[in-house]
Design a protein around this motif. Structure first.
Motif, PDB file in Angstrom:
ATOM      1  N   LEU A 153      -4.227  -2.596  -4.474  1.00 35.46           N
ATOM      2  CA  LEU A 153      -4.580  -1.555  -3.516  1.00 35.46           C
ATOM      3  C   LEU A 153      -3.441  -0.555  -3.331  1.00 35.46           C
ATOM      4  O   LEU A 153      -3.666   0.640  -3.139  1.00 35.46           O
ATOM      5  N   GLY A 154      -2.202  -1.063  -3.366  1.00 42.62           N
ATOM      6  CA  GLY A 154      -1.047  -0.188  -3.205  1.00 42.62           C
ATOM      7  C   GLY A 154      -0.932   0.414  -1.820  1.00 42.62           C
ATOM      8  O   GLY A 154      -0.495   1.558  -1.661  1.00 42.62           O
ATOM      9  N   LEU A 155      -1.326  -0.343  -0.777  1.00 46.38           N
ATOM     10  CA  LEU A 155      -1.284   0.150   0.598  1.00 46.38           C
ATOM     11  C   LEU A 155      -0.207  -0.562   1.396  1.00 46.38           C
ATOM     12  O   LEU A 155       0.141  -1.706   1.104  1.00 46.38           O
ATOM     13  N   LEU A 156       0.291   0.100   2.419  1.00 42.73           N
ATOM     14  CA  LEU A 156       1.237  -0.506   3.347  1.00 42.73           C
ATOM     15  C   LEU A 156       0.510  -0.830   4.636  1.00 42.73           C
ATOM     16  O   LEU A 156      -0.224   0.002   5.168  1.00 42.73           O
ATOM     17  N   THR A 157       0.699  -2.050   5.159  1.00 43.69           N
ATOM     18  CA  THR A 157       0.068  -2.420   6.419  1.00 43.69           C
ATOM     19  C   THR A 157       0.869  -1.858   7.571  1.00 43.69           C
ATOM     20  O   THR A 157       2.092  -1.908   7.575  1.00 43.69           O
ATOM     21  N   ILE A 158       0.144  -1.282   8.529  1.00 44.82           N
ATOM     22  CA  ILE A 158       0.777  -0.713   9.718  1.00 44.82           C
ATOM     23  C   ILE A 158       0.112  -1.326  10.935  1.00 44.82           C
ATOM     24  O   ILE A 158      -1.098  -1.225  11.114  1.00 44.82           O
ATOM     25  N   SER A 159       0.897  -1.989  11.756  1.00 43.84           N
ATOM     26  CA  SER A 159       0.323  -2.653  12.932  1.00 43.84           C
ATOM     27  C   SER A 159       0.029  -1.626  14.009  1.00 43.84           C
ATOM     28  O   SER A 159       0.795  -0.700  14.247  1.00 43.84           O
ATOM     29  N   ALA A 160      -1.111  -1.757  14.651  1.00 42.19           N
ATOM     30  CA  ALA A 160      -1.511  -0.829  15.711  1.00 42.19           C
ATOM     31  C   ALA A 160      -1.429  -1.510  17.068  1.00 42.19           C
ATOM     32  O   ALA A 160      -1.705  -2.697  17.211  1.00 42.19           O
TER      33      ALA A 160
ATOM     34  N   ASN B 208     -10.867   6.735  -3.193  1.00 46.56           N
ATOM     35  CA  ASN B 208      -9.862   6.893  -4.247  1.00 46.56           C
ATOM     36  C   ASN B 208      -9.047   5.616  -4.440  1.00 46.56           C
ATOM     37  O   ASN B 208      -8.710   5.239  -5.571  1.00 46.56           O
ATOM     38  N   CYS B 209      -8.734   4.941  -3.329  1.00 43.14           N
ATOM     39  CA  CYS B 209      -7.949   3.710  -3.387  1.00 43.14           C
ATOM     40  C   CYS B 209      -8.703   2.618  -4.138  1.00 43.14           C
ATOM     41  O   CYS B 209      -8.138   1.946  -5.016  1.00 43.14           O
ATOM     42  N   ILE B 210      -9.980   2.425  -3.811  1.00 44.14           N
ATOM     43  CA  ILE B 210     -10.761   1.366  -4.447  1.00 44.14           C
ATOM     44  C   ILE B 210     -11.028   1.692  -5.912  1.00 44.14           C
ATOM     45  O   ILE B 210     -11.005   0.801  -6.776  1.00 44.14           O
ATOM     46  N   LYS B 211     -11.236   2.967  -6.223  1.00 48.53           N
ATOM     47  CA  LYS B 211     -11.421   3.356  -7.621  1.00 48.53           C
ATOM     48  C   LYS B 211     -10.184   2.989  -8.433  1.00 48.53           C
ATOM     49  O   LYS B 211     -10.280   2.424  -9.525  1.00 48.53           O
ATOM     50  N   ARG B 212      -9.010   3.309  -7.903  1.00 48.75           N
ATOM     51  CA  ARG B 212      -7.758   2.986  -8.596  1.00 48.75           C
ATOM     52  C   ARG B 212      -7.605   1.470  -8.749  1.00 48.75           C
ATOM     53  O   ARG B 212      -7.207   0.973  -9.806  1.00 48.75           O
ATOM     54  N   ALA B 213      -7.937   0.730  -7.686  1.00 48.53           N
ATOM     55  CA  ALA B 213      -7.792  -0.726  -7.720  1.00 48.53           C
ATOM     56  C   ALA B 213      -8.713  -1.355  -8.757  1.00 48.53           C
ATOM     57  O   ALA B 213      -8.321  -2.297  -9.452  1.00 48.53           O
ATOM     58  N   VAL B 214      -9.947  -0.848  -8.861  1.00 47.90           N
ATOM     59  CA  VAL B 214     -10.892  -1.372  -9.861  1.00 47.90           C
ATOM     60  C   VAL B 214     -10.345  -1.155 -11.269  1.00 47.90           C
ATOM     61  O   VAL B 214     -10.433  -2.031 -12.139  1.00 47.90           O
ATOM     62  N   ILE B 215      -9.759   0.011 -11.499  1.00 46.98           N
ATOM     63  CA  ILE B 215      -9.217   0.322 -12.826  1.00 46.98           C
ATOM     64  C   ILE B 215      -7.980  -0.512 -13.134  1.00 46.98           C
ATOM     65  O   ILE B 215      -7.794  -1.003 -14.254  1.00 46.98           O
ATOM     66  N   MET B 216      -7.120  -0.734 -12.133  1.00 43.08           N
ATOM     67  CA  MET B 216      -5.827  -1.372 -12.352  1.00 43.08           C
ATOM     68  C   MET B 216      -5.868  -2.897 -12.272  1.00 43.08           C
ATOM     69  O   MET B 216      -4.961  -3.567 -12.774  1.00 43.08           O
TER      70      MET B 216
END
Length: 453
Positions: free
Chosen positions: A389-396, A370-378
């Motif tokens: 991508l609209g993602l937040l990085t979270i360090s592990a 879903n994320c990549i589909k949205r990114a391709v469109i936007m």
């Protein structure tokens, strides 16, 4: 043997610049065209991966109309071709317009051969990456494990388990978090089995109201209840001879658990409102993201049903634990949705790939898709950025292990990540790792990593 030179097309009407470009890029097989007609002829004949072009072409050498028209036709003929616009300061607006039309990049004149050479080398690299992605996509579509894309050892082990159990008649329990691909593996299990010519029928126990679920599973006779105007087969009976997939079986109500257990023991069903026993030959596959042992202890799931359903248990690892698979799947979905949306195939920026690799993906492969589909469109330009991508990085946090484990595991992960980043291209992976190709092959052999070639 000498490696065949890669083809690059130079579209330039100035003989002096033609000569300079040919001299600057003697590492490539340089083709030259001075106008639209000859340029299109070269594209049709040689299909060059990369093109450099001046927008000022005859009969409009002082404008950009002819160059932009040529660009549009090139991308229509060969959408994956990387076109680099060479423009003067006064042509910057037209160069930006060309990027909007699908050109890969632009570079100002007078050009510096070293810098332009880097731009061209990267364009060739991205073109090669896209072609490998397409080959991989084709290989996947021809595979009985269709839709399962992975190089991670734990996920490959899961796929091998499915392949081993598929020919048997054993009931299979697929355990994994939401979005890990349980239904894909269930379908793969059916396709590899001797039942592949019969139906694969699926039902989601969590998606159907409890008062309707019994009739959905077992069917009903005419007049069994208000609205039952005709005899209707249930999902289990519809799957006769094939495979029946119970998704989210942990949500099955206790009353229906008893009826399902009876079917598993005796292999007969009774439709709602019916009196006769109907034999059904069907292979049962079920899946859940819940812990059925804990549910059985809490009295919410029958222990005897749990043991009946879990003759073979297959555990599916979450995406965050699959080494290198995040980048691999991101490339796959990018190509899939670029084609579906009718866009020229995009590329990922370096920061976008880094975000994809570090994000924990709590929704697993479904969230990724879903994320990549949205990114391709936007995406506005030829690249997908972190913002798209609209993602937040979270360090592990890393778990402490001994030095030998650190070395071996780091080497294993580095090779897997490098191969995923470049989609299996051995030459590019070796460059990324800073080793020779023979060394990379040795590392792959040591860690049991197979080449995609």
């Amino acid at each position: 043997m000498t490696e065949e030179k890669k083809k690059i097309l130079v579209i330039e009407d100035d003989p002096g610049l033609q000569k300079q470009l040919r001299w600057s890029f003697d590492a490539y097989d340089v083709l030259v065209a001075g106008d639209r007609e000859s340029a299109l002829a070269q594209v049709r004949r040689h299909e060059p991966d990369v093109v450099t072009m001046d927008l000022g072409l005859p009969p409009d050498p002082d404008g950009a109309t002819e160059g932009l028209a040529t660009l549009q036709q090139i991308l229509t003929l060969a959408p994956d071709t990387k076109v680099i616009i060479l423009s003067g300061n006064q042509d910057r607006a037209n160069a930006v317009k060309a990027i909007g039309m699908g050109a890969y990049d632009f570079h100002q004149k007078p050009f510096e051969p070293e810098i332009l050479g880097l731009v061209i080398a990267r364009a060739f690299y991205l073109h090669e990456l896209q072609q490998e992605n397409r080959r991989m996509l084709q290989q996947q579509s021809d595979s009985p494990m269709e839709g399962i894309i992975t190089r991670d050892p734990s996920m490959l082990k899961t796929c091998r388990s499915v392949e081993k159990v598929a020919p048997s008649s054993a009931t299979v329990m697929l355990l994994g978090a939401s979005g890990t691909g349980k239904e894909l593996l269930a379908k793969a299990l059916h396709q590899i089995s001797s039942r592949r010519d019969k139906r694969f029928v699926a039902i989601n126990c969590a998606a159907i109201p409890e008062n309707l679920l019994e009739s959905e599973l077992f069917g009903y006779e005419k007049g069994a209840f208000t609205g039952a105007v005709k005899q209707t087969l249930g999902k289990i009976e519809m799957a006769n001879g094939g495979t029946f997939f119970l998704d989210e079986v942990g949500d099955l109500p206790l009353t229906l658990q008893a009826k399902l257990l009876r079917f598993l023991q005796e292999r007969v069903i009774e439709r709602v409102g019916g009196r006769s026993e109907i034999p059904v030959d069907v292979r049962i596959v079920c899946a859940t993201h819940q812990n059925l042992r804990e549910l059985s202890v809490a009295g919410r799931f029958r222990e005897d049903l749990f043991y009946r359903l879990s003759e073979i248990v297959v555990q599916i690892p979450p995406l965050k634990e699959r080494i290198g698979d995040a980048a691999l799947l991101a490339h796959h979905f990018k190509n899939k949705f670029s084609a579906k949306e009718g866009r020229a195939v995009l590329s990922f920026s370096a920061d976008a790939l880094a975000t994809i690799e570090t994000y924990p993906w709590p929704g697993n492969v479904r969230e990724m898709e879903n994320c990549i589909k949205r990114a391709v469109i936007m995406a506005d330009g030829p690249q997908i950025t972190t913002e798209d991508l609209g993602l937040l990085t979270i360090s592990a946090e890393e778990e402490p292990i001994n030095l030998r484990q650190i070395r071996d595991e780091a080497g294993h992960k580095a090779v897997l990540k490098a191969l995923a980043r470049v989609d299996g291209n051995i030459v590019k992976a070796a460059e990324l790792l800073g080793v020779s190709r023979p060394t990379l092959y040795d590392l792959m052999s040591r860690h049991g990593i197979k080449s995609e070639a």
